[in-house]
Design an enzyme around this catalytic site. Structure first.
Site, PDB file in Angstrom:
ATOM      1  N   CYS A  75       0.848  -1.187   0.000  1.00  0.00           N
ATOM      2  CA  CYS A  75       0.000   0.000   0.000  1.00  0.00           C
ATOM      3  C   CYS A  75       0.886   1.240   0.000  1.00  0.00           C
ATOM      4  O   CYS A  75       1.923   1.288   0.655  1.00  0.00           O
ATOM      5  CB  CYS A  75      -0.971  -0.003   1.173  1.00  0.00           C
ATOM      6  SG  CYS A  75      -0.391   0.730   2.693  1.00  0.00           S
ATOM      7  N   GLU A  76       0.481   2.203  -0.782  1.00  0.00           N
ATOM      8  CA  GLU A  76       1.291   3.415  -0.932  1.00  0.00           C
ATOM      9  C   GLU A  76       1.207   4.318   0.292  1.00  0.00           C
ATOM     10  O   GLU A  76       1.991   5.253   0.414  1.00  0.00           O
ATOM     11  CB  GLU A  76       0.875   4.175  -2.187  1.00  0.00           C
ATOM     12  CG  GLU A  76      -0.528   4.713  -2.178  1.00  0.00           C
ATOM     13  CD  GLU A  76      -0.934   5.320  -3.510  1.00  0.00           C
ATOM     14  OE1 GLU A  76      -1.674   6.305  -3.490  1.00  0.00           O
ATOM     15  OE2 GLU A  76      -0.532   4.802  -4.572  1.00  0.00           O
ATOM     16  N   HIS A  77       0.289   4.044   1.201  1.00  0.00           N
ATOM     17  CA  HIS A  77       0.152   4.896   2.385  1.00  0.00           C
ATOM     18  C   HIS A  77       1.067   4.494   3.526  1.00  0.00           C
ATOM     19  O   HIS A  77       1.543   5.353   4.271  1.00  0.00           O
ATOM     20  CB  HIS A  77      -1.298   4.895   2.871  1.00  0.00           C
ATOM     21  CG  HIS A  77      -2.248   5.425   1.846  1.00  0.00           C
ATOM     22  ND1 HIS A  77      -3.492   4.884   1.624  1.00  0.00           N
ATOM     23  CD2 HIS A  77      -2.125   6.444   0.961  1.00  0.00           C
ATOM     24  CE1 HIS A  77      -4.098   5.545   0.665  1.00  0.00           C
ATOM     25  NE2 HIS A  77      -3.289   6.494   0.234  1.00  0.00           N
ATOM     26  N   HIS A  78       1.307   3.186   3.698  1.00  0.00           N
ATOM     27  CA  HIS A  78       2.112   2.712   4.828  1.00  0.00           C
ATOM     28  C   HIS A  78       3.269   1.809   4.416  1.00  0.00           C
ATOM     29  O   HIS A  78       4.030   1.370   5.260  1.00  0.00           O
ATOM     30  CB  HIS A  78       1.218   1.950   5.828  1.00  0.00           C
ATOM     31  CG  HIS A  78       0.080   2.766   6.342  1.00  0.00           C
ATOM     32  ND1 HIS A  78      -1.195   2.649   5.834  1.00  0.00           N
ATOM     33  CD2 HIS A  78       0.023   3.729   7.290  1.00  0.00           C
ATOM     34  CE1 HIS A  78      -1.992   3.498   6.461  1.00  0.00           C
ATOM     35  NE2 HIS A  78      -1.283   4.171   7.341  1.00  0.00           N
ATOM     36  N   GLN A 116      -5.643  -0.463  -3.569  1.00  0.00           N
ATOM     37  CA  GLN A 116      -6.343  -1.549  -4.258  1.00  0.00           C
ATOM     38  C   GLN A 116      -7.311  -1.024  -5.313  1.00  0.00           C
ATOM     39  O   GLN A 116      -7.449  -1.624  -6.386  1.00  0.00           O
ATOM     40  CB  GLN A 116      -7.077  -2.412  -3.230  1.00  0.00           C
ATOM     41  CG  GLN A 116      -7.775  -3.610  -3.843  1.00  0.00           C
ATOM     42  CD  GLN A 116      -8.402  -4.508  -2.809  1.00  0.00           C
ATOM     43  OE1 GLN A 116      -7.887  -4.635  -1.695  1.00  0.00           O
ATOM     44  NE2 GLN A 116      -9.516  -5.128  -3.144  1.00  0.00           N
ATOM     45  N   HIS A 144      -5.385  -6.414   4.018  1.00  0.00           N
ATOM     46  CA  HIS A 144      -4.418  -5.318   4.110  1.00  0.00           C
ATOM     47  C   HIS A 144      -3.728  -5.322   5.460  1.00  0.00           C
ATOM     48  O   HIS A 144      -4.383  -5.171   6.500  1.00  0.00           O
ATOM     49  CB  HIS A 144      -5.133  -3.983   3.881  1.00  0.00           C
ATOM     50  CG  HIS A 144      -5.609  -3.812   2.481  1.00  0.00           C
ATOM     51  ND1 HIS A 144      -5.034  -2.911   1.621  1.00  0.00           N
ATOM     52  CD2 HIS A 144      -6.587  -4.444   1.773  1.00  0.00           C
ATOM     53  CE1 HIS A 144      -5.645  -2.980   0.443  1.00  0.00           C
ATOM     54  NE2 HIS A 144      -6.584  -3.907   0.516  1.00  0.00           N
ATOM     55  N   CYS A 146      -1.956  -3.067   6.706  1.00  0.00           N
ATOM     56  CA  CYS A 146      -2.067  -1.771   7.379  1.00  0.00           C
ATOM     57  C   CYS A 146      -3.320  -1.715   8.248  1.00  0.00           C
ATOM     58  O   CYS A 146      -3.388  -0.939   9.199  1.00  0.00           O
ATOM     59  CB  CYS A 146      -2.042  -0.603   6.385  1.00  0.00           C
ATOM     60  SG  CYS A 146      -3.330  -0.652   5.137  1.00  0.00           S
TER      61      CYS A 146
END
Length: 184
Positions: A75-78, A116, A144, A146
């Site tokens: 995931c690009e956030h975490h 996603q 996920h 995260c």
């Protein structure tokens, strides 16, 4: 292996309070850099390279489905993994795509920093571009890390996303056939 990336991992280890010079961590920055390069190798790939001419003449105009394609992404956030499976279908118009190429297209987009929702769209658009199909459908179901390892810590949650293009969007019956067939 990218030395700059390894240097950054060394700094991350220090930042979390570790000693990157201790025995168990001495080679970790290099290993982590190499792993991250592998996990993100989709940036070095293109649809043209993946397909590599594997489009074959066919009179088939019925739905082609590849189910349960395992996928691993970050995931690009975490920068934490999400793991799941993709179900991909298309309705050919004179050409079919080599079977393994569908899975390779999923992998190419999954091996990039992602959410996603965008991954689902990229796979559908890629299959549509390559096959010129009258319709493309993609459903992804994933867990996920995260959400499981941090934050709300919900262990059994599964995210489902779908993109329906062409005949799958326009025809309720075509969409329902696809959804029934992927339930297996």
């Amino acid at each position: 292996m990218n030395e700059e990336l390894a240097k950054n991992y060394r700094a991350i280890l220090r930042g979390v309070g570790e000693d990157p010079e201790r025995e168990g961590l001495m080679d970790t920055p290099k290993r982590a850099a190499k792993a991250m390069q592998y996990l993100c190798h989709g940036y070095q790939q293109s649809l043209e390279q993946i397909v590599n001419g594997a489009l074959f003449e066919s009179d088939n105009d019925e739905m082609v489905i590849v189910r349960d394609i395992e996928l691993y992404s970050l995931c690009e956030h975490h920068l934490l993994p999400f793991i799941g499976k993709a179900h991909v279908a298309y309705i050919p118009t004179g050409k079919v795509l080599g079977l393994s190429k569908v899975a390779r297209i999923v992998d190419m987009f999954a091996r990039r920093l992602q959410i996603q929702e965008n991954l689902t769209r990229q796979i559908a658009d890629g299959i549509a571009q390559v096959t010129d199909a009258t319709g493309v459908a993609v459903v992804i179901e994933a867990k996920h890390m995260c959400m499981m390892m941090r934050g709300v810590e919900k262990q059994n949650s599964v995210m489902s996303t779908s993109v329906m293009l062409g005949a799958f969007r326009e025809s309720y019956n075509t969409r329902q056939e696809f959804l029934q067939l992927i339930r297996g």
